[in-house]
Design an enzyme around this catalytic site. Structure first.
Site, PDB file in Angstrom:
ATOM      1  N   CYS A 260       4.471  -6.369  15.204  1.00 20.73           N
ATOM      2  CA  CYS A 260       3.878  -5.545  16.262  1.00 20.73           C
ATOM      3  C   CYS A 260       2.408  -5.931  16.443  1.00 20.73           C
ATOM      4  O   CYS A 260       1.692  -6.171  15.482  1.00 20.73           O
ATOM      5  CB  CYS A 260       3.995  -4.061  15.912  1.00 20.73           C
ATOM      6  SG  CYS A 260       5.697  -3.521  15.712  1.00 20.73           S
TER       7      CYS A 260
ATOM      8  N   CYS B  65      -0.495  -3.947  14.605  1.00 23.69           N
ATOM      9  CA  CYS B  65      -0.268  -3.612  13.204  1.00 23.69           C
ATOM     10  C   CYS B  65      -0.793  -4.714  12.304  1.00 23.69           C
ATOM     11  O   CYS B  65      -0.406  -5.884  12.435  1.00 23.69           O
ATOM     12  CB  CYS B  65       1.232  -3.392  12.983  1.00 23.69           C
ATOM     13  SG  CYS B  65       1.655  -3.185  11.250  1.00 23.69           S
TER      14      CYS B  65
ATOM     15  N   GLU C  38       0.822  -1.209   0.000  1.00 22.20           N
ATOM     16  CA  GLU C  38       0.000   0.000   0.000  1.00 22.20           C
ATOM     17  C   GLU C  38       0.857   1.262   0.000  1.00 22.20           C
ATOM     18  O   GLU C  38       1.925   1.293   0.608  1.00 22.20           O
ATOM     19  CB  GLU C  38      -0.887   0.022   1.254  1.00 22.20           C
ATOM     20  CG  GLU C  38      -1.936  -1.062   1.243  1.00 22.20           C
ATOM     21  CD  GLU C  38      -2.690  -1.153   2.553  1.00 22.20           C
ATOM     22  OE1 GLU C  38      -3.247  -2.223   2.824  1.00 22.20           O
ATOM     23  OE2 GLU C  38      -2.714  -0.150   3.306  1.00 22.20           O
TER      24      GLU C  38
ATOM     25  N   CYS D 188       5.770  -7.892   7.040  1.00 23.82           N
ATOM     26  CA  CYS D 188       6.809  -7.393   7.955  1.00 23.82           C
ATOM     27  C   CYS D 188       7.102  -8.480   8.982  1.00 23.82           C
ATOM     28  O   CYS D 188       6.185  -9.154   9.459  1.00 23.82           O
ATOM     29  CB  CYS D 188       6.339  -6.125   8.668  1.00 23.82           C
ATOM     30  SG  CYS D 188       7.597  -5.435   9.773  1.00 23.82           S
TER      31      CYS D 188
ATOM     32  N   CYS E  47      -3.490   0.248   8.165  1.00 22.25           N
ATOM     33  CA  CYS E  47      -2.397   0.096   7.214  1.00 22.25           C
ATOM     34  C   CYS E  47      -2.057  -1.385   7.069  1.00 22.25           C
ATOM     35  O   CYS E  47      -1.855  -2.083   8.042  1.00 22.25           O
ATOM     36  CB  CYS E  47      -1.182   0.869   7.709  1.00 22.25           C
ATOM     37  SG  CYS E  47       0.226   0.655   6.644  1.00 22.25           S
TER      38      CYS E  47
ATOM     39  N   CYS F  34       3.131   8.217   1.879  1.00 21.94           N
ATOM     40  CA  CYS F  34       3.531   7.165   2.810  1.00 21.94           C
ATOM     41  C   CYS F  34       3.869   5.930   1.981  1.00 21.94           C
ATOM     42  O   CYS F  34       3.021   5.407   1.260  1.00 21.94           O
ATOM     43  CB  CYS F  34       2.382   6.897   3.788  1.00 21.94           C
ATOM     44  SG  CYS F  34       2.770   5.626   4.994  1.00 21.94           S
TER      45      CYS F  34
HETATM   46  S1  SF4 Z   1       4.356  -1.358  12.916  1.00 17.52           S
HETATM   47 FE1  SF4 Z   1       3.895  -3.011  11.448  1.00 17.52          FE
HETATM   48  S2  SF4 Z   1       5.100  -2.538   9.623  1.00 17.52           S
HETATM   49 FE2  SF4 Z   1       5.958  -1.333  11.327  1.00 17.52          FE
HETATM   50  S3  SF4 Z   1       7.586  -2.619  12.208  1.00 17.52           S
HETATM   51 FE3  SF4 Z   1       5.733  -3.100  13.377  1.00 17.52          FE
HETATM   52  S4  SF4 Z   1       4.836  -4.862  12.305  1.00 17.52           S
HETATM   53 FE4  SF4 Z   1       6.321  -3.943  10.913  1.00 17.52          FE
END
Ligand code: SF4
Length: 390
Positions: free
Chosen positions: A116, A119, A92, A112, A343, A105
């Site tokens: 997190c 996220c 995205e 990833c 996101c 962005c």
């Molecule tokens: S917020 Fe999401 S994209 Fe960013 S480092 Fe953590 S898991 Fe990865």
């Protein structure tokens, strides 16, 4: 043989490629300007390039953008693209217009690995790093598409700021990131100042030091917690690089940074990290240790997270405590509500290939800290300040 994608190169890289073709550096500069200043992809259009070079490029090279899987435009001008990067992966990119700037962005990875809790991208797991050309292609597409759509006069830019804050941990894709940053900064490319290009990291300490040496741009750090115990839960990378080490790296970075502060991002999670006690702990953590500002982000809920957005009054109270401690604090204004999704959520719908959601679901639940006003140990300070844009 596959054609070479010229979006892969910063200017030095393109000059080296042109040298292999027997061409001088100024030809590379001309070519680079056609691609990035003018958005051209057809060598035949590049009228001031020597015919001999155009002939060498035809067939051997191409300017290969990304396939647009979808584009959504919000009533407030926000535009969100979903790019197909092959193999069932999508990333995205979001354009956020404001009165005095246009921010893009940009994503650095498909998925990833950091994982997190809050996220959506992290819940999908990691698929692969984007190539330099795929990072640059997001800006190339957005800039030239928006110029045409907004009918901007020649020489006027649509995008004035780039934040590497989309999908992925950019510092875990360092080799591809740095040339992409150089394209953004190059006067023959997008000519953005270092202050207007921000790398956002979850805290990959050794790579913060490398970025400082190689290409210092503005730095944002996803902090999200005032202590290691909670941050270990929310940002698993903290177990490797705890908060003290992270603050040390940020301070070293500031010696070379184009701004004299680091921005700490803090996602406000209902009952998890948003109490007045957390705010006071946060103020004590950073005060007199690092020049910083805070950006409080209203959480964008998605079903798998099991988390909720903090109520507005709690966010305001949290901001007030930081501000009263002398720390510049803003609350991110939500944009593009009519096209909104967390996101990574759109891309995640394309494929959840590593079944990380299942893996995460087996982890211990996050400890929920009840807000003080609800457990009778205190009350919120009155809401005072207006939310502001970052
Ligand atoms: S917020 Fe999401 S994209 Fe960013 S480092 Fe953590 S898991 Fe990865």
């Amino acid at each position: 043989m596959n054609a070479v994608n010229l979006l892969e190169f910063d200017l030095d890289g393109l000059a080296a490629y042109c040298e292999q073709l027997g061409e001088k550096r100024f030809r590379a500069t001309q070519l680079f300007r056609w691609i990035h200043h003018r958005g051209a992809s057809d060598f035949a259009q590049m009228s001031d390039l020597a015919k001999s070079l155009r002939e060498k490029l035809a067939g051997a090279a191409e300017v290969r953008g990304l396939a647009v899987a979808s584009e959504q435009a919000s009533a407030d001008g926000t535009v969100k693209w979903l790019f197909d990067v092959g193999g069932g992966n999508a990333v995205e990119t979001v354009f956020i217009p404001e009165d005095d700037r246009g921010t893009l962005c940009v994503s650095s990875q498909a998925g990833c690995a950091v994982g997190c809790r809050f996220c959506s991208t992290g819940h999908q797991g990691f698929s692969r790093n984007l190539a330099t050309g795929e990072i640059v292609a997001q800006l190339w597409h957005a800039e030239h598409h928006l110029r045409r759509r907004l009918k901007l006069p020649e020489g006027e830019r649509a995008i004035t700021n780039v934040v590497m804050m989309g999908m992925g941990e950019p510092l875990q894709n360092y080799a591809a990131l740095v040339p992409a940053l150089r394209v953004m900064l190059d006067d023959h490319g997008y000519g953005l100042s270092r202050r207007r290009v921000t790398v956002s990291t979850s805290g990959v300490v050794p790579m913060i030091d490398r970025l400082r040496a190689d290409c210092p741009v503005a730095l944002a750090v996803s902090l999200h917690a005032p202590n290691d115990a909670l941050r270990d839960d929310l940002v698993p990378l903290n177990r490797k690089y705890p908060i003290d080490e992270l603050i040390g790296a940020c301070n070293r970075y500031l010696d070379a940074a184009p701004r004299d502060f680091v921005t700490f991002e803090y996602c406000m999670l209902d009952g998890v990290n948003d109490t007045p006690q957390h705010a006071r702990e946060l103020a004590a953590l950073v005060r007199e240790r690092i020049s910083c500002k805070f950006n409080l982000i209203p959480f964008n809920p998605f079903p798998e997270s099991g988390l909720k957005r903090s109520p507005r009054e709690r966010v305001t109270a949290f901001a007030r405590i930081l501000q009263d401690a002398g720390i510049v604090t803003t609350v991110r204004k939500t944009r593009g509500d009519d096209i909104d999704a967390a996101c990574g959520q759109l891309a995640g719908e394309v494929q959840d290939r590593t079944r990380v959601s299942q893996r995460l679901a087996t982890r211990a639940p996050i400890r929920i800290h009840r807000p003080a006003a609800q457990d009778g140990r205190g009350v919120y300070p009155p809401a005072t300040r207006q939310e502001s844009k970052t």
